[in-house]
Scaffold this motif. Sequence first.
Motif, PDB file in Angstrom:
ATOM      1  N   GLY A   1       0.808  -1.206   0.000  1.00 11.29           N
ATOM      2  CA  GLY A   1       0.000   0.000   0.000  1.00 11.29           C
ATOM      3  C   GLY A   1       0.838   1.251   0.000  1.00 11.29           C
ATOM      4  O   GLY A   1       2.024   1.250  -0.358  1.00 11.29           O
ATOM      5  N   GLY A   2       0.207   2.340   0.426  1.00 16.61           N
ATOM      6  CA  GLY A   2       0.873   3.637   0.401  1.00 16.61           C
ATOM      7  C   GLY A   2       2.119   3.696   1.261  1.00 16.61           C
ATOM      8  O   GLY A   2       3.112   4.347   0.897  1.00 16.61           O
ATOM      9  N   ASP A   3       2.104   3.033   2.406  1.00 16.89           N
ATOM     10  CA  ASP A   3       3.271   3.061   3.293  1.00 16.89           C
ATOM     11  C   ASP A   3       4.494   2.450   2.607  1.00 16.89           C
ATOM     12  O   ASP A   3       5.616   2.950   2.753  1.00 16.89           O
ATOM     13  CB  ASP A   3       2.980   2.298   4.584  1.00 16.89           C
ATOM     14  N   GLN A   4       4.273   1.351   1.894  1.00 18.03           N
ATOM     15  CA  GLN A   4       5.395   0.689   1.224  1.00 18.03           C
ATOM     16  C   GLN A   4       5.930   1.529   0.067  1.00 18.03           C
ATOM     17  O   GLN A   4       7.139   1.571  -0.175  1.00 18.03           O
ATOM     18  CB  GLN A   4       4.965  -0.690   0.723  1.00 18.03           C
ATOM     19  N   ILE A   5       5.030   2.224  -0.640  1.00 14.52           N
ATOM     20  CA  ILE A   5       5.486   3.126  -1.708  1.00 14.52           C
ATOM     21  C   ILE A   5       6.357   4.227  -1.114  1.00 14.52           C
ATOM     22  O   ILE A   5       7.444   4.536  -1.634  1.00 14.52           O
ATOM     23  CB  ILE A   5       4.273   3.729  -2.444  1.00 14.52           C
ATOM     24  N   GLU A   6       5.916   4.816  -0.026  1.00 12.24           N
ATOM     25  CA  GLU A   6       6.688   5.886   0.604  1.00 12.24           C
ATOM     26  C   GLU A   6       8.031   5.378   1.123  1.00 12.24           C
ATOM     27  O   GLU A   6       9.047   6.078   1.029  1.00 12.24           O
ATOM     28  CB  GLU A   6       5.867   6.509   1.731  1.00 12.24           C
ATOM     29  N   GLU A   7       8.043   4.162   1.643  1.00  5.58           N
ATOM     30  CA  GLU A   7       9.295   3.589   2.138  1.00  5.58           C
ATOM     31  C   GLU A   7      10.283   3.376   0.995  1.00  5.58           C
ATOM     32  O   GLU A   7      11.482   3.679   1.118  1.00  5.58           O
ATOM     33  CB  GLU A   7       9.010   2.264   2.840  1.00  5.58           C
ATOM     34  N   ALA A   8       9.788   2.872  -0.125  1.00  6.48           N
ATOM     35  CA  ALA A   8      10.662   2.654  -1.282  1.00  6.48           C
ATOM     36  C   ALA A   8      11.197   3.967  -1.823  1.00  6.48           C
ATOM     37  O   ALA A   8      12.398   4.095  -2.137  1.00  6.48           O
ATOM     38  CB  ALA A   8       9.893   1.900  -2.368  1.00  6.48           C
ATOM     39  N   VAL A   9      10.324   4.955  -1.947  1.00  6.82           N
ATOM     40  CA  VAL A   9      10.744   6.256  -2.471  1.00  6.82           C
ATOM     41  C   VAL A   9      11.755   6.909  -1.533  1.00  6.82           C
ATOM     42  O   VAL A   9      12.728   7.527  -1.980  1.00  6.82           O
ATOM     43  CB  VAL A   9       9.517   7.159  -2.690  1.00  6.82           C
ATOM     44  N   ALA A  10      11.573   6.766  -0.229  1.00  4.41           N
ATOM     45  CA  ALA A  10      12.520   7.350   0.722  1.00  4.41           C
ATOM     46  C   ALA A  10      13.904   6.722   0.569  1.00  4.41           C
ATOM     47  O   ALA A  10      14.929   7.424   0.633  1.00  4.41           O
ATOM     48  CB  ALA A  10      12.010   7.165   2.151  1.00  4.41           C
ATOM     49  N   SER A  11      13.953   5.394   0.349  1.00  4.53           N
ATOM     50  CA  SER A  11      15.260   4.744   0.171  1.00  4.53           C
ATOM     51  C   SER A  11      15.921   5.203  -1.119  1.00  4.53           C
ATOM     52  O   SER A  11      17.142   5.360  -1.187  1.00  4.53           O
ATOM     53  CB  SER A  11      15.096   3.221   0.175  1.00  4.53           C
ATOM     54  N   CYS A  12      15.116   5.414  -2.150  1.00  2.10           N
ATOM     55  CA  CYS A  12      15.632   5.926  -3.428  1.00  2.10           C
ATOM     56  C   CYS A  12      16.154   7.346  -3.271  1.00  2.10           C
ATOM     57  O   CYS A  12      17.275   7.667  -3.687  1.00  2.10           O
ATOM     58  CB  CYS A  12      14.511   5.870  -4.464  1.00  2.10           C
ATOM     59  N   ALA A  13      15.343   8.207  -2.661  1.00  6.03           N
ATOM     60  CA  ALA A  13      15.718   9.620  -2.530  1.00  6.03           C
ATOM     61  C   ALA A  13      16.984   9.790  -1.696  1.00  6.03           C
ATOM     62  O   ALA A  13      17.825  10.640  -1.987  1.00  6.03           O
ATOM     63  CB  ALA A  13      14.568  10.409  -1.922  1.00  6.03           C
ATOM     64  N   ALA A  14      17.134   8.980  -0.656  1.00  5.01           N
ATOM     65  CA  ALA A  14      18.319   9.084   0.188  1.00  5.01           C
ATOM     66  C   ALA A  14      19.594   8.815  -0.616  1.00  5.01           C
ATOM     67  O   ALA A  14      20.594   9.525  -0.486  1.00  5.01           O
ATOM     68  CB  ALA A  14      18.218   8.106   1.360  1.00  5.01           C
ATOM     69  N   LEU A  15      19.553   7.785  -1.455  1.00  6.44           N
ATOM     70  CA  LEU A  15      20.736   7.484  -2.266  1.00  6.44           C
ATOM     71  C   LEU A  15      20.970   8.546  -3.331  1.00  6.44           C
ATOM     72  O   LEU A  15      22.107   9.012  -3.524  1.00  6.44           O
ATOM     73  CB  LEU A  15      20.581   6.109  -2.914  1.00  6.44           C
ATOM     74  N   LEU A  16      19.907   8.931  -4.032  1.00  2.39           N
ATOM     75  CA  LEU A  16      20.081   9.859  -5.151  1.00  2.39           C
ATOM     76  C   LEU A  16      20.479  11.255  -4.685  1.00  2.39           C
ATOM     77  O   LEU A  16      21.282  11.926  -5.344  1.00  2.39           O
ATOM     78  CB  LEU A  16      18.800   9.919  -5.982  1.00  2.39           C
ATOM     79  N   ARG A  17      19.951  11.715  -3.573  1.00  2.50           N
ATOM     80  CA  ARG A  17      20.355  13.044  -3.096  1.00  2.50           C
ATOM     81  C   ARG A  17      21.830  13.064  -2.714  1.00  2.50           C
ATOM     82  O   ARG A  17      22.523  14.059  -2.958  1.00  2.50           O
ATOM     83  CB  ARG A  17      19.494  13.448  -1.898  1.00  2.50           C
ATOM     84  N   ALA A  18      22.304  11.962  -2.145  1.00  3.94           N
ATOM     85  CA  ALA A  18      23.723  11.903  -1.782  1.00  3.94           C
ATOM     86  C   ALA A  18      24.619  11.887  -3.014  1.00  3.94           C
ATOM     87  O   ALA A  18      25.807  12.234  -2.924  1.00  3.94           O
ATOM     88  CB  ALA A  18      23.981  10.662  -0.935  1.00  3.94           C
ATOM     89  N   ALA A  19      24.046  11.484  -4.171  1.00  2.00           N
ATOM     90  CA  ALA A  19      24.838  11.398  -5.400  1.00  2.00           C
ATOM     91  C   ALA A  19      24.500  12.503  -6.392  1.00  2.00           C
ATOM     92  O   ALA A  19      24.862  12.421  -7.566  1.00  2.00           O
ATOM     93  CB  ALA A  19      24.605  10.035  -6.057  1.00  2.00           C
ATOM     94  N   ALA A  20      23.822  13.555  -5.925  1.00  2.00           N
ATOM     95  CA  ALA A  20      23.346  14.591  -6.848  1.00  2.00           C
ATOM     96  C   ALA A  20      24.474  15.339  -7.538  1.00  2.00           C
ATOM     97  O   ALA A  20      24.263  15.942  -8.590  1.00  2.00           O
ATOM     98  CB  ALA A  20      22.451  15.578  -6.099  1.00  2.00           C
ATOM     99  N   GLY A  21      25.673  15.304  -6.994  1.00  2.00           N
ATOM    100  CA  GLY A  21      26.778  16.007  -7.637  1.00  2.00           C
ATOM    101  C   GLY A  21      27.536  15.179  -8.651  1.00  2.00           C
ATOM    102  O   GLY A  21      28.484  15.672  -9.282  1.00  2.00           O
ATOM    103  N   ARG A  22      27.133  13.925  -8.871  1.00  2.00           N
ATOM    104  CA  ARG A  22      27.822  13.034  -9.800  1.00  2.00           C
ATOM    105  C   ARG A  22      27.343  13.272 -11.230  1.00  2.00           C
ATOM    106  O   ARG A  22      26.367  13.979 -11.484  1.00  2.00           O
ATOM    107  CB  ARG A  22      27.569  11.573  -9.401  1.00  2.00           C
ATOM    108  N   ASP A  23      28.032  12.648 -12.194  1.00  2.00           N
ATOM    109  CA  ASP A  23      27.676  12.788 -13.606  1.00  2.00           C
ATOM    110  C   ASP A  23      26.582  11.779 -13.959  1.00  2.00           C
ATOM    111  O   ASP A  23      26.860  10.644 -14.355  1.00  2.00           O
ATOM    112  CB  ASP A  23      28.911  12.554 -14.479  1.00  2.00           C
TER     113      ASP A  23
END
Length: 368
Positions: free
Chosen positions: A5-27
């Motif tokens: 449900g919605g909780d699992q979608i939010e959990e997945a997106v949070a794990s994605c965002a955490a990694l991608l924000r940390a790598a926002a300065g990469r090519d």
Amino acid sequence: MTDMGGDQIEEAVASCAALLRAAAGRDWDGVRAGRLEWSCRRTAEHIASDLIAYAGQLAGRAGTAYVPFKIAVDEGTGDAGVVDVIETTGALLAAAVRTTPREVRAFHPYPFRSANREGFAAMGVAEVLLHTHDIAEGLGLPYEPPAELCARVLATIFPHVRPEPDAPWSTLLWATGRGDLPGREPLTEWRWNNNLVIDTERLTLEGVTPAAAADLHTGGTGGFEWIEGGPFEGTRDASGMAVSAYEKGLHRPEWGIFVLVRREDGRAVGAMGFHGAPDEKERAEVGYDLAENARGQGYATEALRALAEYALARDDVKLLFATIDQDNASSQRVVARAGFTLVSEDLEQFGDELNDGEGSLRLYARDS
């Protein structure tokens, strides 16, 4: 194991965002995302595109095709802005899942041309987890999402895949052609599998996923709203059989359990299904039960007719049979009205395994 449900979608997106924000300065533009042909940037935009597309399917109640729209990230948007879009589209899908009734289905092609809210949630989570993995692989970053989240995806839209209890993430990567598992051949083609539904005049026979079966077997509702007195004991026992088959890699969703959902109010009244896939002689056994308050209204006969017609129209089954206690007159009437014929006097043609040795069962069969 609860519904996707919605909780699992939010959990997945949070794990994605955490990694991608940390790598926002990469090519992101100049690096391929793992084994994909896309760049990391293109893959990140694709995550957002999938999330909003699934939200649109559910919100628009799309019946026969994808809703014809797409999103585009504004020109000049930085990588951090793309992460904002992923978080926003993820929130929209979570909201659509939370506000869509359990019985609503919308178009998705694989494999039965529709999915319910749990299916869209699981597909959205899978897209996020897998494409985040692709980006992380391209950028040389470690990434492993929560194990329980991976297990829920597998038990919802990969019912045909034998799970590795201690390695759900590795199993999900293998099931989507992204990794290896000891003792299993690598996959070059794959599809996830949304549950099958069969409609009748008054009912919807809704295929039960391994995730829902596990919940039913342990005393839960399986995500369904039941009438008083349901689910009955036979449904919980059959759900346990389905879970066991899934854990062994033997579960085939089109030959599993179906919950009978009443159209007039969306309430589940019982369950019906097969004891497994057809045997080497192309025979399959059917079974069913109803909550006590739903009996005597013709639901079982209506559902069994539809299930039999579905099964016997396939190329891999020629005969259906049901074994019924000789004292269960009402169940015998159900199968007779559904086109099954009493064949107890010729039990040997079905093999010794169907004869309980005490003569307490009657065998009914219907062929194509």
